[in-house]
Design a protein around this motif. Structure first.
Motif, PDB file in Angstrom:
ATOM      1  N   GLN A  79      49.651  38.140  35.973  1.00 15.90           N
ATOM      2  CA  GLN A  79      48.419  38.780  35.507  1.00 15.90           C
ATOM      3  C   GLN A  79      48.672  39.599  34.260  1.00 15.90           C
ATOM      4  O   GLN A  79      49.660  40.319  34.155  1.00 15.90           O
ATOM      5  CB  GLN A  79      47.854  39.671  36.607  1.00 15.90           C
ATOM      6  CG  GLN A  79      46.530  40.323  36.264  1.00 15.90           C
ATOM      7  CD  GLN A  79      46.007  41.185  37.407  1.00 15.90           C
ATOM      8  OE1 GLN A  79      46.727  41.443  38.367  1.00 15.90           O
ATOM      9  NE2 GLN A  79      44.777  41.627  37.302  1.00 15.90           N
ATOM     10  N   THR A  80      47.755  39.491  33.288  1.00 16.17           N
ATOM     11  CA  THR A  80      47.802  40.307  32.073  1.00 16.17           C
ATOM     12  C   THR A  80      46.675  41.328  32.104  1.00 16.17           C
ATOM     13  O   THR A  80      45.927  41.420  33.072  1.00 16.17           O
ATOM     14  CB  THR A  80      47.663  39.428  30.812  1.00 16.17           C
ATOM     15  OG1 THR A  80      46.333  38.890  30.763  1.00 16.17           O
ATOM     16  CG2 THR A  80      48.670  38.278  30.833  1.00 16.17           C
ATOM     17  N   GLN A  81      46.536  42.063  31.016  1.00 17.89           N
ATOM     18  CA  GLN A  81      45.454  43.037  30.899  1.00 17.89           C
ATOM     19  C   GLN A  81      44.129  42.389  30.491  1.00 17.89           C
ATOM     20  O   GLN A  81      43.102  43.054  30.462  1.00 17.89           O
ATOM     21  CB  GLN A  81      45.822  44.105  29.851  1.00 17.89           C
ATOM     22  CG  GLN A  81      46.919  45.065  30.276  1.00 17.89           C
ATOM     23  CD  GLN A  81      46.427  46.106  31.259  1.00 17.89           C
ATOM     24  OE1 GLN A  81      46.415  45.876  32.460  1.00 17.89           O
ATOM     25  NE2 GLN A  81      46.016  47.250  30.749  1.00 17.89           N
ATOM     26  N   ALA A  82      44.143  41.098  30.152  1.00 16.18           N
ATOM     27  CA  ALA A  82      42.967  40.431  29.603  1.00 16.18           C
ATOM     28  C   ALA A  82      42.160  39.766  30.706  1.00 16.18           C
ATOM     29  O   ALA A  82      42.693  38.949  31.473  1.00 16.18           O
ATOM     30  CB  ALA A  82      43.386  39.397  28.558  1.00 16.18           C
ATOM     31  N   ASN A  83      40.887  40.097  30.771  1.00 20.47           N
ATOM     32  CA  ASN A  83      39.945  39.470  31.691  1.00 20.47           C
ATOM     33  C   ASN A  83      38.777  38.916  30.892  1.00 20.47           C
ATOM     34  O   ASN A  83      38.205  39.611  30.054  1.00 20.47           O
ATOM     35  CB  ASN A  83      39.441  40.452  32.731  1.00 20.47           C
ATOM     36  CG  ASN A  83      40.521  40.859  33.717  1.00 20.47           C
ATOM     37  OD1 ASN A  83      41.173  40.029  34.331  1.00 20.47           O
ATOM     38  ND2 ASN A  83      40.755  42.160  33.856  1.00 20.47           N
ATOM     39  N   GLY A  84      38.423  37.668  31.151  1.00 15.62           N
ATOM     40  CA  GLY A  84      37.325  37.026  30.436  1.00 15.62           C
ATOM     41  C   GLY A  84      35.972  37.550  30.873  1.00 15.62           C
ATOM     42  O   GLY A  84      35.858  38.331  31.828  1.00 15.62           O
ATOM     43  N   PRO A  85      34.904  37.115  30.186  1.00 13.68           N
ATOM     44  CA  PRO A  85      33.549  37.567  30.514  1.00 13.68           C
ATOM     45  C   PRO A  85      33.152  37.261  31.958  1.00 13.68           C
ATOM     46  O   PRO A  85      32.377  37.981  32.562  1.00 13.68           O
ATOM     47  CB  PRO A  85      32.670  36.805  29.519  1.00 13.68           C
ATOM     48  CG  PRO A  85      33.585  36.446  28.393  1.00 13.68           C
ATOM     49  CD  PRO A  85      34.921  36.224  29.016  1.00 13.68           C
ATOM     50  N   ASN A  86      33.704  36.173  32.511  1.00 16.45           N
ATOM     51  CA  ASN A  86      33.375  35.810  33.884  1.00 16.45           C
ATOM     52  C   ASN A  86      34.303  36.457  34.901  1.00 16.45           C
ATOM     53  O   ASN A  86      34.282  36.108  36.081  1.00 16.45           O
ATOM     54  CB  ASN A  86      33.415  34.284  34.042  1.00 16.45           C
ATOM     55  CG  ASN A  86      34.773  33.706  33.660  1.00 16.45           C
ATOM     56  OD1 ASN A  86      35.642  34.431  33.170  1.00 16.45           O
ATOM     57  ND2 ASN A  86      34.959  32.423  33.863  1.00 16.45           N
ATOM     58  N   GLY A  87      35.126  37.397  34.447  1.00 10.26           N
ATOM     59  CA  GLY A  87      36.042  38.086  35.348  1.00 10.26           C
ATOM     60  C   GLY A  87      37.358  37.371  35.562  1.00 10.26           C
ATOM     61  O   GLY A  87      38.248  37.892  36.237  1.00 10.26           O
ATOM     62  N   LYS A  88      37.528  36.181  34.980  1.00  7.20           N
ATOM     63  CA  LYS A  88      38.767  35.428  35.146  1.00  7.20           C
ATOM     64  C   LYS A  88      39.885  36.077  34.340  1.00  7.20           C
ATOM     65  O   LYS A  88      39.717  36.412  33.177  1.00  7.20           O
ATOM     66  CB  LYS A  88      38.562  33.986  34.685  1.00  7.20           C
ATOM     67  CG  LYS A  88      39.830  33.136  34.755  1.00  7.20           C
ATOM     68  CD  LYS A  88      39.587  31.751  34.175  1.00  7.20           C
ATOM     69  CE  LYS A  88      40.872  30.942  34.152  1.00  7.20           C
ATOM     70  NZ  LYS A  88      40.665  29.613  33.522  1.00  7.20           N
TER      71      LYS A  88
END
Length: 249
Positions: free
Chosen positions: A132-141
């Motif tokens: 897991q990274t710090q980046a989450n997409g708009p859909n929460g992925k």
């Protein structure tokens, strides 16, 4: 034992001299220096020291992600791990790649280079992928990273970009900073940056569109030739009848 006034004076003088010298001697005796207090961790200062990370530092500043890293790493027991692309890594990107990214995507790009936990190089050899990274997409992925390697070689992959992790800029808890020679663009960015495909051709029987966008129908074949043939046949029959009537008369 009897002391003369002179001997008493000498003894008193020596005693006074010893008392005067004693604090000086103690003050001059060597002592272990107190450890200097360590200041808060600053990610940009860490990257500025070796040089060669100007583009990544610029992204850290314009996206404010650098401040977020500093705040979290200085107030978290888990620590953090940062993969810092070199200036050459940014130079090797296709022209205009960063300009095509929105500010939100630039923030995600920096966060994609950050793990919310301290990892040594040995730790990264045995992690469960994706990490897991710090980046989450708009859909929460979550945009994860994959690590493979053995011995002294360790590779990181995004699914479309793979590069080797080289020297550690910093390897002490609570922050690890590792150099990478490619910008870690996630697969989702490649999909959004890909040129849109041309629209499929219309079906063969579909009506064509005119210049103004209105639908036009195909012209029907003319029946002029058929009617012409019919007229010629009628004239021929009439001529034959007239000839026969004239001959009989």
């Amino acid at each position: 034992m009897a002391y003369t006034p002179l001997s008493l004076l000498v003894l008193l003088s020596l005693s006074t001299l010893l008392l005067l010298l004693s604090p000086q001697t103690q003050a001059q005796s060597p002592s272990a220096p107190a450890p200097a207090p360590s200041g808060p961790i600053n990610i940009t200062a860490i990257l500025e020291k070796p040089g060669g990370f100007s583009d990544f530092i610029h992204l850290l500043n314009v996206t404010q992600a650098g401040n977020q890293i500093d705040n979290q790493v200085n107030n978290s027991n888990d620590g953090m791990t940062v993969f810092a692309p070199t200036d050459n890594a940014f130079d090797n990107l296709p022209a205009g790649t960063l300009n095509k990214l929105t500010m939100e995507q630039q923030v995600l790009l920096v966060q994609y280079h950050v793990l919310p936990k301290f990892y040594s190089l040995t730790d990264l050899l045995t992690v469960s992928n994706p990490v897991q990274t710090q980046a989450n997409g708009p859909n929460g992925k979550n945009f994860g990273l994959n690590f493979t390697g053995q011995g002294n070689q360790l590779n990181v992959s995004t699914g479309v970009v793979e590069t080797q992790i080289y020297n550690a800029v910093r390897s002490n808890r609570p922050l690890a900073v590792y150099q990478v020679d490619k910008v870690l663009l996630p697969l989702e960015f490649y999909e959004s940056l890909a040129p849109s495909s041309s629209p499929p051709p219309p079906p063969e029987n579909a009506p064509a569109s005119g210049p103004s966008g209105t639908k036009t129908t195909a012209a029907k074949p003319s029946s002029t030739n058929d009617s012409g043939r019919m007229n010629v046949g009628v004239d021929l029959v009439a001529g034959l009848l007239l000839f026969c009537i004239g001959y009989l008369s």
